[in-house]
Design an enzyme around this catalytic site. Structure first.
Site, PDB file in Angstrom:
ATOM      1  N   ASN A 224      -3.376   3.820   1.796  1.00  0.00           N
ATOM      2  CA  ASN A 224      -3.948   4.766   2.756  1.00  0.00           C
ATOM      3  C   ASN A 224      -3.164   6.074   2.705  1.00  0.00           C
ATOM      4  OD1 ASN A 224      -4.492   1.957   3.647  1.00  0.00           O
ATOM      5  ND2 ASN A 224      -5.552   2.965   5.329  1.00  0.00           N
TER       6      ASN A 224
ATOM      7  N   ARG B  16      -2.455  -3.632  10.108  1.00  0.00           N
ATOM      8  CA  ARG B  16      -3.725  -4.239   9.667  1.00  0.00           C
ATOM      9  C   ARG B  16      -4.068  -3.792   8.238  1.00  0.00           C
ATOM     10  NH1 ARG B  16      -8.646  -3.105   7.573  1.00  0.00           N
ATOM     11  NH2 ARG B  16      -8.764  -1.236   8.848  1.00  0.00           N
ATOM     12  N   ASP B  17      -4.469  -2.555   8.061  1.00  0.00           N
ATOM     13  CA  ASP B  17      -4.932  -2.108   6.744  1.00  0.00           C
ATOM     14  C   ASP B  17      -3.780  -2.035   5.741  1.00  0.00           C
ATOM     15  OD1 ASP B  17      -7.052  -1.452   5.171  1.00  0.00           O
ATOM     16  OD2 ASP B  17      -7.180   0.641   5.787  1.00  0.00           O
TER      17      ASP B  17
ATOM     18  N   CYS C 233      -6.741  -0.669  -2.170  1.00  0.00           N
ATOM     19  CA  CYS C 233      -8.173  -0.957  -2.240  1.00  0.00           C
ATOM     20  C   CYS C 233      -8.305  -2.288  -2.970  1.00  0.00           C
ATOM     21  CB  CYS C 233      -8.891   0.154  -3.000  1.00  0.00           C
ATOM     22  SG  CYS C 233     -10.630  -0.237  -3.268  1.00  0.00           S
TER      23      CYS C 233
HETATM   24 ZN   LIG Z   1      -8.922   1.321   4.956  1.00  0.00          ZN
END
Ligand SMILES: [Zn+2]
Length: 313
Positions: free
Chosen positions: A249, A13-14, A240
């Protein structure tokens, strides 16, 4: 010390949501398979966001359909709204991450509504989740710093956490979305949560981005306050959206080696995790963002990677 720490891998996901190059459903499921093989028991598999906003997550249902065979792994998905909640339930996802931001501006930019509107939605999602047997974890994004508002004071974060808990008394993840937090902020927020809001560290997860290389320092601050659940991405994928090109991350393999070195147990096999990291690198538009895979390739011995003391040469 054999205390257990839960590592939640959020790569599918991220880690992938900011990558422009499409990753096929089959490739995502292969990545998930390697992460599972490494012994990770919690994976954030996808996001039920509108495909127009995040095209990379357009195959959420197809990814969810490939998870049923892993009966001992807890798969979660991000749900930004009621439609996302309904899609995730229909796809068989029983663990949902609902997002509210500590910054009203970030909430508007990221979710297209005010933080108080998000809290109203959370109330409705919580009510439905109760009936549907769905577990909610609330991710508080931009918990320590907002790309638009700057540093988030601890008092402001705690007031959002209080409001969240009033409508949804479940686990909370404090997310350093742009990687600007400092360890003293982590300590202050967790002390405040415990002393002012009576929320024990065991009900809080931490989610760090390593934009400025502070991920492990921030994790250490969290560990010292008793937090035992951390999000990370394999190979440090991610980023980001407001800092193009920035590191992603905190890398799962760096976090796990750090935890093992400190004497915590995770149930994760580092060698197998590095296999997953190597595989994940093909999806990254940037060079490797973590440390362990590079050190390992350079021939640093496995004992060192696992955190055992090795005499310096
Ligand atoms: Zn995040």
């Amino acid at each position: 010390m054999n205390e257990k720490v839960s590592v939640v891998d959020v790569t599918p996901r991220d880690g992938l949501q900011n990558e422009a190059k499409p990753v096929s459903t089959a490739e995502k499921l292969r990545l998930i398979e390697l992460i599972v093989k490494a012994g990770i028991k919690e994976i954030q598999a996808t996001s039920f966001v509108h495909p127009r906003w995040v095209p990379q997550m357009a195959d959420a249902e197809a990814v969810a359909a490939g998870l049923a065979k892993y009966t001992s792994v807890r798969f979660s998905a991000l749900v930004p709204n009621l439609k996302g909640y309904e899609r995730a339930v229909a796809a068989g996802i029983r663990h949902h991450e609902f997002v509210v931001s500590a910054s009203d501006t970030f909430n508007h930019k990221n979710l297209n509504r005010s933080a108080s509107e998000s809290l109203g939605l959370l109330k409705e999602v919580t009510r439905r989740a109760h009936g549907d047997g769905v577990e909610i974890r609330v991710g508080v994004s931009a918990a320590y710093h907002c790309p638009f508002e700057g540093k988030i004071p601890a008092a402001a974060l705690l007031s959002v956490v209080r409001a969240v808990r009033e409508v949804c008394p479940s686990r909370i993840a404090l997310c350093d979305t742009d990687g600007m937090a400092f360890p003293d902020q982590i300590t202050e927020s967790l002390t405040g949560a415990r002393e002012e809001l009576r929320i024990p560290a065991g009900e809080i997860a931490l989610h760090f981005h390593d934009t400025y290389g502070r991920g492990l320092a921030n994790a250490y601050a969290g560990l010292n306050e008793g937090v035992r659940e951390f999000d990370a991405t394999t190979a440090g994928l991610g980023g980001c959206p407001y800092c193009p090109g920035a590191s992603g991350n905190l890398a799962t393999e760096d976090l796990v080696a750090f935890l093992h070195g400190l004497g915590f147990t995770t149930g994760i096999d580092l060698e197998k995790l590095l296999d997953a990291a190597e595989f994940a690198m093909q999806f990254s538009s940037r060079p490797y963002q973590g440390h362990l895979l590079r050190a390992h390739r350079a021939g640093v011995c496995a004992a060192n990677a696992a955190g055992e003391s090795v005499a310096p040469v």
